[in-house]
Motif scaffolding. Structure first.
Motif, mmCIF file in Angstrom:
data_model
loop_
_atom_site.group_PDB
_atom_site.id
_atom_site.type_symbol
_atom_site.label_atom_id
_atom_site.label_comp_id
_atom_site.label_asym_id
_atom_site.label_seq_id
_atom_site.Cartn_x
_atom_site.Cartn_y
_atom_site.Cartn_z
ATOM 1 N N SER A 62 -65.236 -7.423 -27.188
ATOM 2 C CA SER A 62 -64.315 -6.978 -28.156
ATOM 3 C C SER A 62 -63.807 -5.980 -27.473
ATOM 4 O O SER A 62 -64.435 -4.827 -26.967
ATOM 5 C CB SER A 62 -64.248 -6.056 -29.693
ATOM 6 O OG SER A 62 -64.737 -5.299 -29.833
ATOM 7 N N ALA A 63 -62.396 -5.186 -27.441
ATOM 8 C CA ALA A 63 -61.831 -4.222 -27.301
ATOM 9 C C ALA A 63 -62.235 -3.262 -27.466
ATOM 10 O O ALA A 63 -62.497 -1.877 -26.965
ATOM 11 C CB ALA A 63 -60.349 -3.582 -27.638
ATOM 12 N N THR A 64 -62.766 -3.323 -29.013
ATOM 13 C CA THR A 64 -63.082 -2.202 -29.424
ATOM 14 C C THR A 64 -64.571 -1.648 -29.296
ATOM 15 O O THR A 64 -65.258 -0.696 -28.956
ATOM 16 C CB THR A 64 -63.498 -2.542 -30.988
ATOM 17 O OG1 THR A 64 -62.118 -2.824 -32.195
ATOM 18 C CG2 THR A 64 -64.221 -1.293 -32.193
ATOM 19 N N PHE A 89 -53.753 1.080 -33.756
ATOM 20 C CA PHE A 89 -54.881 0.192 -34.875
ATOM 21 C C PHE A 89 -55.811 1.196 -34.644
ATOM 22 O O PHE A 89 -56.281 1.972 -34.473
ATOM 23 C CB PHE A 89 -54.974 -1.271 -33.460
ATOM 24 C CG PHE A 89 -55.878 -1.861 -34.967
ATOM 25 C CD1 PHE A 89 -55.745 -2.534 -35.779
ATOM 26 C CD2 PHE A 89 -57.744 -2.315 -34.438
ATOM 27 C CE1 PHE A 89 -56.199 -3.266 -36.797
ATOM 28 C CE2 PHE A 89 -58.487 -3.025 -34.871
ATOM 29 C CZ PHE A 89 -56.861 -3.430 -35.965
ATOM 30 N N THR A 91 -58.741 1.314 -34.650
ATOM 31 C CA THR A 91 -60.273 1.550 -33.079
ATOM 32 C C THR A 91 -60.518 2.086 -32.739
ATOM 33 O O THR A 91 -61.403 2.874 -32.919
ATOM 34 C CB THR A 91 -59.658 0.335 -32.290
ATOM 35 O OG1 THR A 91 -59.323 -0.869 -32.405
ATOM 36 C CG2 THR A 91 -61.331 0.413 -31.186
ATOM 37 N N ASP A 160 -55.983 2.845 -24.070
ATOM 38 C CA ASP A 160 -56.524 1.780 -24.409
ATOM 39 C C ASP A 160 -55.349 1.065 -24.387
ATOM 40 O O ASP A 160 -54.271 0.703 -24.904
ATOM 41 C CB ASP A 160 -56.365 2.336 -26.103
ATOM 42 C CG ASP A 160 -56.607 1.059 -27.254
ATOM 43 O OD1 ASP A 160 -56.023 -0.056 -26.624
ATOM 44 O OD2 ASP A 160 -56.988 1.314 -28.355
ATOM 45 N N ALA A 162 -55.177 -2.278 -24.880
ATOM 46 C CA ALA A 162 -56.040 -3.321 -25.405
ATOM 47 C C ALA A 162 -54.485 -4.796 -26.091
ATOM 48 O O ALA A 162 -54.686 -5.974 -25.335
ATOM 49 C CB ALA A 162 -56.246 -3.436 -26.843
ATOM 50 N N LEU A 163 -53.099 -3.569 -25.851
ATOM 51 C CA LEU A 163 -51.784 -4.765 -26.333
ATOM 52 C C LEU A 163 -51.496 -5.100 -24.559
ATOM 53 O O LEU A 163 -50.346 -5.702 -24.804
ATOM 54 C CB LEU A 163 -51.117 -3.949 -26.921
ATOM 55 C CG LEU A 163 -51.026 -3.628 -28.716
ATOM 56 C CD1 LEU A 163 -50.883 -2.389 -28.647
ATOM 57 C CD2 LEU A 163 -51.453 -4.813 -28.636
ATOM 58 N N SER A 184 -58.321 -6.104 -24.614
ATOM 59 C CA SER A 184 -58.455 -7.142 -25.691
ATOM 60 C C SER A 184 -57.906 -8.216 -25.483
ATOM 61 O O SER A 184 -57.268 -8.563 -24.701
ATOM 62 C CB SER A 184 -58.251 -6.567 -26.507
ATOM 63 O OG SER A 184 -58.634 -7.769 -27.995
ATOM 64 N N LYS A 189 -53.720 -11.870 -29.099
ATOM 65 C CA LYS A 189 -53.497 -10.381 -27.057
ATOM 66 C C LYS A 189 -52.899 -11.511 -26.056
ATOM 67 O O LYS A 189 -52.672 -12.476 -26.079
ATOM 68 C CB LYS A 189 -54.460 -10.202 -26.514
ATOM 69 C CG LYS A 189 -55.151 -8.963 -27.745
ATOM 70 C CD LYS A 189 -54.379 -8.111 -28.264
ATOM 71 C CE LYS A 189 -54.930 -7.148 -29.378
ATOM 72 N NZ LYS A 189 -54.979 -7.355 -30.301
ATOM 73 N N TYR A 324 -48.561 -0.247 -36.325
ATOM 74 C CA TYR A 324 -49.427 0.481 -37.461
ATOM 75 C C TYR A 324 -49.090 0.566 -38.541
ATOM 76 O O TYR A 324 -48.071 1.285 -38.178
ATOM 77 C CB TYR A 324 -51.277 0.106 -36.490
ATOM 78 C CG TYR A 324 -50.338 -0.984 -35.287
ATOM 79 C CD1 TYR A 324 -51.672 -2.551 -36.274
ATOM 80 C CD2 TYR A 324 -51.011 -0.856 -34.237
ATOM 81 C CE1 TYR A 324 -51.905 -3.750 -35.163
ATOM 82 C CE2 TYR A 324 -51.346 -1.671 -33.305
ATOM 83 C CZ TYR A 324 -51.690 -3.113 -33.301
ATOM 84 O OH TYR A 324 -51.861 -3.750 -32.982
#
Ligand SMILES: Cc1ncc(COP(=O)(O)O)c(C=O)c1O
Length: 383
Positions: A62-64, A89, A91, A160, A162-163, A184, A189, A324
């Motif tokens: 995961s990106a996390t 988010f 994370t 980050d 992720a998006l 992510s 995504k 978020y």
């Protein structure tokens, strides 16, 4: 087989686009007997490395996980501070805290949601170790200014991203330059490996550290035994997921173009005279990717609150999301010292934001339906 994402009854707000070839390819991997990390992980990492200008890339679950590992590589540990936006988010906050460090939040811009670089500079203390920016669909902060600040103050940057898989900065894919970047591949995504994430690092030494941190901290010894020098986790990606990731990466340009076309349509059809704040308007293929399309509802002009607005969309078969909440106002954020009114822009976004359906399996008519439903609600419930 793909029906559940878009039935006449319900339009989800996000979701994957898996074709039959990718689904069949998963069957081949399963029949091969090689289920966990193997040749397809290597192939996925090589394809991603080409995408990111030849930099070393590792995939994880995961990106996390990618962010947790990236923070370790950036040297973040107990007593350190990491500057990060509160409007993101959960994370970033979670992974900083799990490293034993303290998140130091900053505010962002109302429309682009980019973190405020002047606020980042003002938040630096002798304990600051790293900056963890979130990048948003449709815009990027001034990365030259961000990196100049990081260099001047001796800070690491963990991006980050992720998006924004597929966004470009100065003509190159985001991740092809900079410090450590994380992406992510969650099904919502720009491309997916079901669950999954990537971490782009600077050199082979950092990549070897990811190898250890994603798999029990294990390093192989010459006598074919193993050693552990640093406590690792279990974040290795299975080959089944990597096989999907390879297929999806090949389709990324198609996905990005379709998302941009849908966003163009939202921009043209969504009512602009009723007080909602809309995302930036794309200027053709301007290098920005579009994972989400979120508006700010003019709640002070409406007799509906956001919950009622979303329920009304739901009743018409239209899904929505909140992207978020403000991290500093979560229970954890408050325990770290977060207070109401501390970051007014992020708090306003958290109150008013509404993410509308955007995924590649939507038809143009779906956008029209969402815009018409929002128009009717905004117009019909004016104070
Ligand atoms: C900005 C941002 N960062 C990180 C993540 C975490 O991604 P993953 O689900 O792959 O761990 C998300 C997920 O939605 C996200 O939106």
């Amino acid at each position: 087989m793909n029906a559940p994402l878009r039935t006449p009854a319900y339009l989800k707000f996000a979701g994957p686009d898996l074709d039959e070839a990718a689904i069949a390819a998963v069957g081949d991997v399963m029949r091969s007997g090689q289920l966990t990390s193997g040749p397809w992980v290597k192939a996925f990492e090589q394809a991603l490395s080409r995408f990111f200008g030849g930099r070393p890339v590792r995939v994880v679950t995961s990106a996390t996980a990618a962010i947790e590992i990236a923070l370790a590589i950036a040297g973040v540990g107990p007593g350190d501070e990491v500057i990060t936006p509160t409007q993101t988010f959960f994370t970033a906050m979670n992974m900083i805290v799990r490293r034993g460090a303290t998140p130091v939040f900053v505010d962002c811009d109302l429309v682009t949601r980019n973190l405020d670089i002047a606020a980042v500079e003002a938040a630096i203390t002798p304990r600051t170790r790293a900056i963890l920016p979130t990048y948003w669909p449709g815009s990027l902060p001034d990365l030259d200014a961000l990196y100049a600040l990081a260099r001047r103050r001796g800070l690491r940057v963990v991006e980050d991203a992720a998006l924004v898989m597929g966004s470009r900065w100065q003509g190159r894919n985001l991740g092809a330059s900079g410090d450590i970047a994380t992406f992510s591949f969650h099904p919502n995504k720009n491309m997916t490996s079901i669950e999954g994430g990537a971490i782009v690092v600077n050199d082979d030494a950092e990549a070897a550290r990811v190898d250890a941190l994603r798999f029990h901290g294990i390093r192989a010894l010459a006598d074919r035994t193993r050693d552990v020098a640093e406590a690792g986790g279990k974040f290795n990606l299975p080959d089944v997921n990597a096989r999907i990731g390879v297929a999806q990466l090949a389709r990324l340009p198609e996905f990005l173009a379709r998302r941009r076309a849908l966003v163009d349509r939202y921009g043209a059809r969504f009512p602009r005279d009723l007080g909602a704040v809309l995302p930036p308007t794309p200027a053709g293929d301007d290098g920005h990717s579009w994972n989400m399309w979120s508006v700010l509802l003019p709640l002070d002009r409406l007799t509906l609150d956001r919950r009622a607005f979303r329920d009304a969309l739901d009743a018409q078969g239209i899904g929505s999301g909140v992207s978020y909440e403000a991290s500093h106002l979560t229970t954890l954020g408050r325990a770290l010292g977060g207070r109401d009114g501390q970051f007014p822009v992020s708090e306003r976004i958290a109150r008013e934001t509404l993410t509308l359906p955007l995924h590649t399996r939507m038809a143009d008519a779906d956008v029209d339906r969402v815009c018409e439903a929002c128009d009717a609600l905004l117009r019909g419930h004016r104070r």
